[in-house]
Design a protein around this motif. Structure first.
Motif, short mmCIF file in Angstrom:
data_model
loop_
_atom_site.label_atom_id
_atom_site.label_comp_id
_atom_site.label_asym_id
_atom_site.label_seq_id
_atom_site.Cartn_x
_atom_site.Cartn_y
_atom_site.Cartn_z
N LEU A 285 0.64 -1.03 0.09
CA LEU A 285 0.36 -0.26 -0.31
C LEU A 285 0.97 0.92 -0.12
CD1 LEU A 285 -2.86 -0.75 2.90
CD2 LEU A 285 -2.75 -1.45 0.40
N LYS A 286 0.41 2.86 -0.61
CA LYS A 286 0.79 3.58 -0.40
C LYS A 286 0.95 3.97 0.20
CE LYS A 286 1.05 4.81 -4.83
NZ LYS A 286 0.85 5.26 -6.03
N THR A 287 1.00 4.04 2.05
CA THR A 287 0.77 4.48 3.34
C THR A 287 2.16 4.17 3.71
OG1 THR A 287 -0.52 3.86 5.60
CG2 THR A 287 0.09 1.73 3.46
N ILE A 288 2.40 5.08 5.18
CA ILE A 288 3.45 5.60 6.08
C ILE A 288 3.36 4.28 7.10
CG2 ILE A 288 4.00 7.76 5.55
CD1 ILE A 288 3.08 8.51 8.10
N ALA A 289 2.21 3.51 7.51
CA ALA A 289 2.08 2.09 7.99
C ALA A 289 2.38 1.15 7.53
CB ALA A 289 0.89 2.38 8.11
N LYS A 290 3.20 0.91 7.45
CA LYS A 290 4.20 0.34 6.37
C LYS A 290 5.49 -0.40 7.46
CE LYS A 290 4.83 1.56 2.25
NZ LYS A 290 4.93 0.65 0.87
N VAL A 291 5.91 -1.87 7.67
CA VAL A 291 7.12 -1.90 8.13
C VAL A 291 7.99 -2.61 7.62
CG1 VAL A 291 6.74 -0.99 10.84
CG2 VAL A 291 5.73 -3.47 10.28
N ASN A 292 7.65 -3.36 6.35
CA ASN A 292 8.84 -3.94 5.44
C ASN A 292 9.90 -3.93 5.60
OD1 ASN A 292 7.84 -2.36 3.98
ND2 ASN A 292 7.52 -3.58 2.17
N TYR A 293 10.93 -3.11 6.66
CA TYR A 293 12.07 -3.07 6.66
C TYR A 293 12.80 -3.68 7.80
CZ TYR A 293 9.48 1.10 7.75
OH TYR A 293 8.62 1.45 8.33
N PRO A 294 14.71 -3.44 8.34
CA PRO A 294 14.68 -3.51 9.45
C PRO A 294 15.07 -2.23 10.09
CG PRO A 294 16.13 -3.91 7.40
CD PRO A 294 15.25 -3.33 6.76
N PRO A 295 15.04 -2.16 11.41
CA PRO A 295 14.88 -3.26 11.91
C PRO A 295 13.61 -4.05 12.71
CG PRO A 295 14.29 -1.20 13.91
CD PRO A 295 14.86 -1.21 12.44
N TYR A 296 12.22 -3.96 12.10
CA TYR A 296 11.49 -4.74 12.58
C TYR A 296 11.66 -6.12 11.90
CZ TYR A 296 8.46 -0.31 13.33
OH TYR A 296 8.23 0.40 13.98
N GLY A 297 11.52 -7.12 12.67
CA GLY A 297 11.64 -8.83 11.98
C GLY A 297 13.41 -8.90 12.12
N LYS A 298 13.60 -8.39 13.39
CA LYS A 298 14.87 -9.22 13.23
C LYS A 298 15.27 -9.90 13.81
CE LYS A 298 16.20 -6.63 17.93
NZ LYS A 298 17.31 -7.95 17.95
N ASP A 299 14.14 -10.47 14.29
CA ASP A 299 14.15 -12.09 15.73
C ASP A 299 13.16 -12.69 15.12
OD1 ASP A 299 15.96 -11.02 17.94
OD2 ASP A 299 14.72 -9.86 18.22
N PHE A 300 12.86 -12.23 13.76
CA PHE A 300 11.62 -13.04 13.01
C PHE A 300 12.63 -14.38 12.58
CE2 PHE A 300 9.10 -13.89 8.85
CZ PHE A 300 7.61 -14.42 10.41
N MET A 301 11.94 -15.79 11.67
CA MET A 301 12.90 -16.65 11.16
C MET A 301 14.12 -15.64 10.00
SD MET A 301 9.81 -18.95 10.01
CE MET A 301 8.68 -19.60 11.52
N GLY A 302 15.63 -15.71 9.91
CA GLY A 302 16.10 -15.58 9.68
C GLY A 302 16.16 -13.65 9.47
#
Length: 650
Positions: free
Chosen positions: A49-66
């Motif tokens: 989506l064209k929104t600032i409410a997204k987090v598909n970049y580091p450091p989000y997911g740093k402890d997720f698989m891989g």
């Protein structure tokens, strides 16, 4: 956020175990899980989506698989994933808009949540994310795909037996209402909460129309304690923001009431309200209590599953948990309040609010009526018994009281009393201020017996219990025009809180430090109120219960704030609404047979002097008379309360 996984039993009306593995009742299954809502549960739908409410970049997911950032608003997994993992369905709940989604993923459930969404369509519009209506449209599209995969019959079976979870509302209050004037200019908080509940109602009805039957609706967490809100609105000390928390609690009360009523209108449905406010607030207030040796970076949700395990321990394990910390002690218990905890102070008063005659006390030692409003022991007795202090907590005005009784605690409660002085005046009993005066007198006597230093130590380390408020709402507010003519229920609750706050400050000034303040029970389910106001079917009276919940939400917030202002104090809010309500609604689950009538008389209206005879088997009853519980019911509640709250006083 904690998920009350054990509430899944509500979808089946059976109990289950939740320690690391959830046992589904025999002949039942959960083929899939579907999640709707906001960023708490979004697993990546916002990525495209064209929104600032997204987090598909580091450091989000740093402890997720891989260490992959997937669009989950966390360092690792989010509640949606934990839910399917705990149920043994699959490891992750994929986003419906995930471009790598496989056909087989559809069969076991997908996620439609969108970070930034809310019940209010304006909330999603502002954030440029997928509204609840948009999430329903995606779900309709999903149904077409599922039918193509498995056929019409199997599709219907999957939808009817799956779990549907709705987690949203926080953005509506923090952003749309309090963050800008677009709604606040037209609605006060209660009317905006009603608006949100109406949107929730429409959404649930849409889901039901599409085949959903097992639907869990999550309340709003303590949003005033979010770090962002503390920073923006919590002052220099970055305290929790009371008006935000109170708004969340008010909405939760209305949402829970809707869930209860709407579930009866949707055939074959299980509509369950799930509280995420109280336990998360406790985690925030007492983070050390939830410490664990597990590697939290690898599984940040495990702490909540461990907490669920504590709720399923056997009684023997509960007793082991109910320990006073080493190098700590409780020398005495001091009680204030009303008839729930009065052990005989009213006996010498000129009031109808006394019960020093049969059949009261029929199961007490020797069948003696002592002024306790039950067939046997009442909560103060059971508290000192469980703590190993002594067998009974005597009334301060008991003429047989001995000097040594003062050292280990006494009881100042008076049946019929309230926070409101008018309540006690109407009943002609001892007001809270009167109980405080007796406590001052007690302190003088205690000093004469043990000296100044020991007196101070006893006062500082004792456990103080305050149980009051029911009479204010049932009697003074709703049964007379004396307060209702001048106050709505919310402002009257504020008045009660002001009296309570003043009382607690006085107690602290006199040396009290460990104070447990009990909320109001589900007074709308008292047999007397069912009879007087519950209609032909004697149902629980919703407006009384909602008033109790409103007061309780304000009380919890007030205690949290006041506790920060009274040095070295431990002010603990004790919930006595939810467990009693569950006992009343499910008596067989707790070893009772009858919960809508008392043992005394017809059980529908009799109390005090109207209570002239008793049933033959009071152990079958939750209620002794039309207001008060049996000793068996009190014993159950006191044990659970001590297990849950005792450590909070240290």
């Amino acid at each position: 956020m904690k998920f009350y996984f054990y509430k899944i039993c509500s979808f089946f009306v059976l109990s289950i175990s939740v320690c690391y593995a959830i046992s589904i009742p025999p002949n039942k299954s959960i083929p899939a899980v579907f999640v709707f809502g906001d960023s708490i549960v979004d697993t990546g739908n916002n990525n495209g989506l064209k929104t600032i409410a997204k987090v598909n970049y580091p450091p989000y997911g740093k402890d997720f698989m891989g260490g992959i950032p997937t669009g989950r608003f966390s360092n690792g997994k989010v509640p949606s994933d934990f839910l399917v993992e705990e149920l043994g369905i699959k490891d992750l709940l994929p986003a419906y808009l995930d471009p790598t989604l496989q056909a087989e993923d559809l069969i076991t459930g997908v996620n439609f949540a969108s970070g930034g969404a809310g019940y209010d369509p304006l909330t999603s519009e502002i954030a440029k994310v997928i509204s609840l209506d948009g999430q329903v449209i995606l779900f309709k599209e999903y149904i077409v795909k599922l039918t193509e995969l498995v056929g019409e019959d199997r599709k219907n079976e999957i939808l009817a037996n799956s779990l549907f979870m709705l987690v949203t509302g926080a953005n509506d209050i923090t952003n749309t209402y309090f963050g800008m004037p677009l709604r606040k200019s037209y609605y006060d908080v209660p009317s905006y909460a009603d608006l949100l509940v109406n949107f929730a109602c429409s959404f649930v009805q849409d889901l039901y129309g599409l085949g959903a039957r097992r639907i869990g609706i999550f309340g709003i967490p303590p949003i005033g304690c979010l770090p962002s809100q503390r920073t923006l609105k919590g002052g220099e000390a970055r305290q929790c923001v009371d008006n935000l928390n109170q708004a969340a609690q008010l909405f939760n009360i209305k949402l829970e009431a809707y869930s209860s009523s709407q579930g009866n209108k949707l055939p074959n449905s299980r509509l369950v309200y799930i509280d995420t406010y109280n336990v998360l607030l406790d985690v925030i207030d007492n983070p050390q209590r939830y410490e664990t040796k597990l590697d939290m970076s690898q599984d940040p949700g495990r702490i909540f599953r461990l907490d669920n395990c504590s709720k399923t321990k056997k009684a023997g394990q509960d007793m082991a948990d109910m320990r006073v910390p080493r190098n700590k002690s409780i020398p005495a218990v001091i009680v204030f309040g009303d008839s729930i905890v009065d052990t005989g102070n009213n006996n010498g008063l000129k009031t109808i609010g006394k019960v020093n005659y049969p059949p009261y006390g029929k199961d007490f030692m020797g069948g003696k009526p002592t002024g306790r409003f039950s067939n046997g022991k009442v909560p103060p007795d059971l508290i000192v018994e469980e703590l190993g202090i002594k067998e009974l907590l005597p009334a301060y005005l008991d003429p047989t009281l001995q000097a040594e009784d003062l050292i280990t605690g006494v009881n100042f409660a008076s049946g019929g009393a309230g926070y409101d002085p008018l309540t006690s005046e109407i009943a002609n009993v001892i007001s809270l201020s009167g109980q405080l005066e007796m406590f001052k007198e007690y302190i003088v006597k205690l000093k004469e017996i043990v000296g100044e230093d020991r007196k101070n130590k006893i006062l500082a380390n004792s456990l103080y219990i305050l149980v009051i408020g029911s009479n204010d709402i049932t009697n003074t507010y709703f049964s007379t025009p004396l307060r209702k003519s001048y106050y709505d229920i919310s402002s009257y609750a504020d008045i009660l809180l002001n009296y309570g706050s003043s009382f607690l400050k006085d107690l602290h000034e006199l040396g009290a430090r460990r104070i447990g303040v009990f909320g109001i029970p589900p007074i709308g389910c008292l047999p007397s109120q069912r009879t007087l106001k519950g209609g032909d079917k004697r149902q629980c009276v919703d407006y009384l219960n909602q008033a109790a919940q409103l007061f309780n939400s304000k009380l919890a917030a007030d205690l949290s704030s006041l506790g920060n202002k009274l040095p070295n104090s431990r002010l603990v809010y004790v919930d006595i609404y939810n467990l009693p309500l569950d006992v009343i609604n499910n008596p067989q689950k707790y070893g009772f047979k009858i919960a809508d009538k008392g043992c005394c008389g017809t059980g529908q209206i009799e109390v005090a002097e109207l209570c002239r005879f008793a049933c033959s088997s009071d152990s079958d009853y939750v209620f002794w008379d039309s207001f008060h519980l049996t000793e068996k019911a009190y014993r159950l509640l006191v044990h659970k309360i001590l297990v849950q709250h005792l450590s909070s006083f240290f």
